[in-house]
Motif scaffolding. Structure first.
Motif, mmCIF file in Angstrom:
data_model
loop_
_atom_site.group_PDB
_atom_site.id
_atom_site.type_symbol
_atom_site.label_atom_id
_atom_site.label_comp_id
_atom_site.label_asym_id
_atom_site.label_seq_id
_atom_site.Cartn_x
_atom_site.Cartn_y
_atom_site.Cartn_z
ATOM 1 N N PHE A 1 0.818 -1.217 0.000
ATOM 2 C CA PHE A 1 0.000 0.000 0.000
ATOM 3 C C PHE A 1 0.850 1.264 0.000
ATOM 4 N N SER A 2 1.997 1.236 0.675
ATOM 5 C CA SER A 2 2.860 2.421 0.701
ATOM 6 C C SER A 2 3.470 2.699 -0.667
ATOM 7 N N LEU A 3 3.625 1.680 -1.475
ATOM 8 C CA LEU A 3 4.104 1.880 -2.844
ATOM 9 C C LEU A 3 3.003 2.398 -3.764
ATOM 10 N N GLY A 4 1.784 2.438 -3.257
ATOM 11 C CA GLY A 4 0.658 2.838 -4.109
ATOM 12 C C GLY A 4 0.123 1.683 -4.923
ATOM 13 N N ASN A 5 0.551 0.470 -4.604
ATOM 14 C CA ASN A 5 0.120 -0.720 -5.351
ATOM 15 C C ASN A 5 -1.105 -1.354 -4.705
ATOM 16 N N SER A 6 -1.572 -2.417 -5.318
ATOM 17 C CA SER A 6 -2.788 -3.087 -4.869
ATOM 18 C C SER A 6 -2.583 -4.598 -4.878
ATOM 19 N N PHE A 7 -3.305 -5.279 -3.991
ATOM 20 C CA PHE A 7 -3.308 -6.743 -3.995
ATOM 21 C C PHE A 7 -4.282 -7.301 -5.026
ATOM 22 N N LEU A 8 -5.185 -6.464 -5.504
ATOM 23 C CA LEU A 8 -6.244 -6.952 -6.383
ATOM 24 C C LEU A 8 -5.723 -7.429 -7.732
ATOM 25 N N GLY A 9 -4.507 -7.011 -8.098
ATOM 26 C CA GLY A 9 -3.951 -7.438 -9.379
ATOM 27 C C GLY A 9 -3.358 -8.829 -9.355
ATOM 28 N N VAL A 10 -3.258 -9.453 -8.187
ATOM 29 C CA VAL A 10 -2.719 -10.817 -8.098
ATOM 30 C C VAL A 10 -3.811 -11.803 -8.509
ATOM 31 N N PRO A 11 -3.624 -12.574 -9.586
ATOM 32 C CA PRO A 11 -4.681 -13.477 -10.071
ATOM 33 C C PRO A 11 -5.012 -14.569 -9.061
ATOM 34 N N LEU A 12 -6.278 -14.892 -8.964
ATOM 35 C CA LEU A 12 -6.755 -15.967 -8.091
ATOM 36 C C LEU A 12 -7.246 -17.133 -8.945
ATOM 37 N N ASN A 13 -7.318 -18.297 -8.310
ATOM 38 C CA ASN A 13 -7.876 -19.507 -8.940
ATOM 39 C C ASN A 13 -7.114 -19.940 -10.188
ATOM 40 N N GLN A 14 -5.856 -19.582 -10.293
ATOM 41 C CA GLN A 14 -5.013 -20.068 -11.378
ATOM 42 C C GLN A 14 -3.559 -20.055 -10.929
ATOM 43 N N ALA A 15 -2.776 -20.954 -11.497
ATOM 44 C CA ALA A 15 -1.355 -21.002 -11.152
ATOM 45 C C ALA A 15 -0.653 -19.776 -11.733
ATOM 46 N N ILE A 16 0.177 -19.143 -10.897
ATOM 47 C CA ILE A 16 0.891 -17.941 -11.333
ATOM 48 C C ILE A 16 2.377 -18.100 -11.057
ATOM 49 N N ALA A 17 3.166 -17.379 -11.830
ATOM 50 C CA ALA A 17 4.612 -17.425 -11.674
ATOM 51 C C ALA A 17 5.045 -16.569 -10.484
ATOM 52 N N LEU A 18 6.273 -16.774 -10.046
ATOM 53 C CA LEU A 18 6.825 -16.053 -8.900
ATOM 54 C C LEU A 18 6.802 -14.542 -9.137
ATOM 55 N N ASP A 19 7.211 -14.110 -10.313
ATOM 56 C CA ASP A 19 7.266 -12.670 -10.600
ATOM 57 C C ASP A 19 5.875 -12.038 -10.563
#
Length: 557
Positions: A47-65
């Motif tokens: 949050f201090s960076l001005g970013n959001s958690f909502l951009g992290v995809p759910l219900n699918q495999a995602i890469a580390l980056d």
């Protein structure tokens, strides 16, 4: 006292205070980034960076980056994004996060891969160090004694509880500064009320501003205000019981107290829409509900509160991994408190009998007792167990340090040398306790992804899928902790699955596994759903438990 002698005393006083502050800075910055961040700190970072958690995809495999992308500075995000995302996704007021955004933008190059934990933690560490001269000032305003002020500053510098808060990328050390500011205004006002003198307008304005900024940093700052209100109400009752209850005149200083109360209330109204928009009773705060039943529901809060009180002064390596060290540390702490408590109790008792210090000692005892009573009131009446979070004791921690300084000053003035030795020993115990926290042998992080990584590296030789159930961004933080450890180790092959807890996570897990080639090592971490995965068998691990991570390995062949 001659002018030269007075100047020499003041010079020595300043040098000694600088010494305590230097010790505080050194302790708080030592091994600052050696401990892995935990979920609350990841919230601060994102949050201090001005970013959001909502951009992290759910219900699918995602890469580390993809998982770690919210930890990357974005030059296009400013204060507006910080406030916007915080209000939308979290349950905290924005002041600290805005300051942290400006701090990290100043020190971090925009091209950096991941945000620096050291930079993020250095702000609260330095704010924590600033509390040493601040507590000196509060003690001086309260007791007009350099000895009391120096001893309070000395104990604040090495307090294991204070260092625990200062070494986390969180907002508690800033909140402590606002608590000190508000209590300083209270101390000045009490002295004016004692002699029926009007409170100056500048103090009214500063007091309201400190209270407003405190609420803008942490909502639980309101507990400090409630404790102050209780103490002032009792003082008003005692004063008017002697003189008779009548309408206040324009020359009555209680009008200024009422003005502070009204101004603070109006300032607090600003945060009500944010508070209710955040839905403070949401999933993010489920952990604080008192889930115990029967006798445990009665006893747990008492022992949790007691542990927090004791660690404001002393904490030896009771969380070490070697049982003999744990037992020895607990035994030494027990002996220490059995010896020290009579000294501290006697000091407070003496201060309550001295005409010059009686009122201010009563005020700070009242602040501490009122705050503690409020903690237990919320715990036992509403089932909101505030004692579960030791960090919430920041609302009265400065008052404890002032009382500690006042008590130790009595010990120091004991005619024989025994009192001075007792003070020195109590401070040395504080120093050892500070080192314990710095070395992560006390007030350990709630999550240990570094230990989890060791276990996974030793057990896995096939490609890895790490799966967890998702309820809030807390679970994303848990996975970010692991992902960051993989990144630091130079391993970028694991895949992550955040299966939404409310949408058939078992089915989601099976579908994700079906998309991977074999062999595959499936690590279920904090996976709170039934597990049925075709062609995968449980591996009987004999690995030790890890803080924050309930895990199980499945081999898929």
């Amino acid at each position: 006292m001659s002018r030269n002698h007075k100047l020499k005393t003041e010079y020595q006083d300043i040098l000694l205070l600088l010494g305590w502050t230097a010790i505080a800075v050194g302790l708080r910055l030592t091994l600052l980034a050696s401990k892995p961040p935990w979920t609350d700190e990841f919230s601060t970072l994102v949050f201090s960076l001005g970013n959001s958690f909502l951009g992290v995809p759910l219900n699918q495999a995602i890469a580390l980056d993809t998982l770690l992308q919210p930890l990357q500075p974005n030059p296009n995000h400013g204060v507006v994004q910080v406030v916007q995302n915080l209000i939308t996704e979290s349950n905290h007021p924005p002041l600290y996060f805005v300051l942290a955004h400006l701090w990290m933008n100043f020190w971090l190059p925009q091209s950096t891969d991941l945000v620096s934990v050291w930079v993020a933690r250095s702000l609260p560490a330095l704010l924590g160090a600033a509390s040493i001269p601040a507590i000196y000032g509060l003690s001086w305003l309260s007791f007009r004694s350099r000895l009391v002020s120096q001893l309070a500053a000395a104990m604040m510098a090495v307090s294991p509880y204070g260092i625990f808060l200062a070494q986390e990328a969180r907002h508690y050390t800033l909140a402590i500064l606002w608590v000190i500011a508000s209590l300083s205004c209270l101390a000045i006002a009490i002295r004016r009320l004692e002699y029926r003198k009007l409170i100056p307008l500048w103090l009214v304005i500063v007091w309201i501003a400190a209270n407003f900024l405190g609420m803008a940093t942490h909502y639980f700052f309101v507990l400090t205000l409630c404790a102050e209100a209780i103490v002032l109400s009792v003082l008003w009752w005692r004063q008017h019981r002697r003189t008779g209850f009548r309408l206040m005149s324009s020359a009555d200083p209680w009008w200024q107290i009422l003005l502070v109360a009204v101004g603070t209330f109006l300032g607090g109204l600003v945060w009500l829409p944010v508070f209710f928009h955040n839905n403070y009773g949401s999933d993010l705060t489920d952990w604080i509900q008192n889930g115990s039943n029967g006798l445990l529901a009665l006893l747990n809060p008492i022992f949790q509160a007691l542990a927090a009180w004791l660690t404001m002064i002393s904490l030896l390596p009771v969380e070490a991994r070697q049982l003999p060290i744990v037992i020895a540390s607990g035994f030494v702490m027990l002996i220490f408190f059995l010896w020290a408590l009579p000294w501290l109790y006697r000091g407070i008792k003496v201060k309550l009998t001295q005409s010059k210090t009686r009122l201010m000692t009563w005020v700070f005892v009242g602040i501490v007792c009122s705050a503690i009573a409020l903690f237990f009131f919320f715990t036992y009446v509403f089932g909101i167990d505030l004692t579960r979070g030791a960090r919430y004791n920041f609302v009265y921690f400065p008052a404890v340090m002032v009382l500690l300084g006042a008590s130790l000053a009595v010990c120091w003035r004991t005619p024989n040398q025994q009192g001075k030795r007792a003070v020195a020993l109590i401070w040395l115990m504080g120093l050892l306790s500070a080192i314990t926290v710095v070395c992560n042998l006390g007030y350990q992080k709630y999550y240990r992804p570094d230990l989890m990584l060791e276990i996974m590296q030793n057990a896995s030789r096939s490609p890895i899928l790490i799966a967890t159930t998702h309820k809030t961004h807390v679970q994303i933080g848990e996975m970010m902790g692991l992902g960051r450890e993989f990144k630091l180790a130079g391993i970028d092959t694991p895949q992550f699955l955040l299966a939404r807890e409310t949408s058939a996570p078992t089915t989601t897990l099976q579908q994700a596994v079906n998309n991977f080639s074999r062999p595959l090592d499936l690590w279920l971490i904090n996976f709170h759903a039934p597990v049925e995965v075709d062609s995968c068998t449980i591996d009987a691990l004999s690995s030790p438990p890890v803080n924050g991570y309930d895990y199980q390995l499945y081999r898929c062949n």
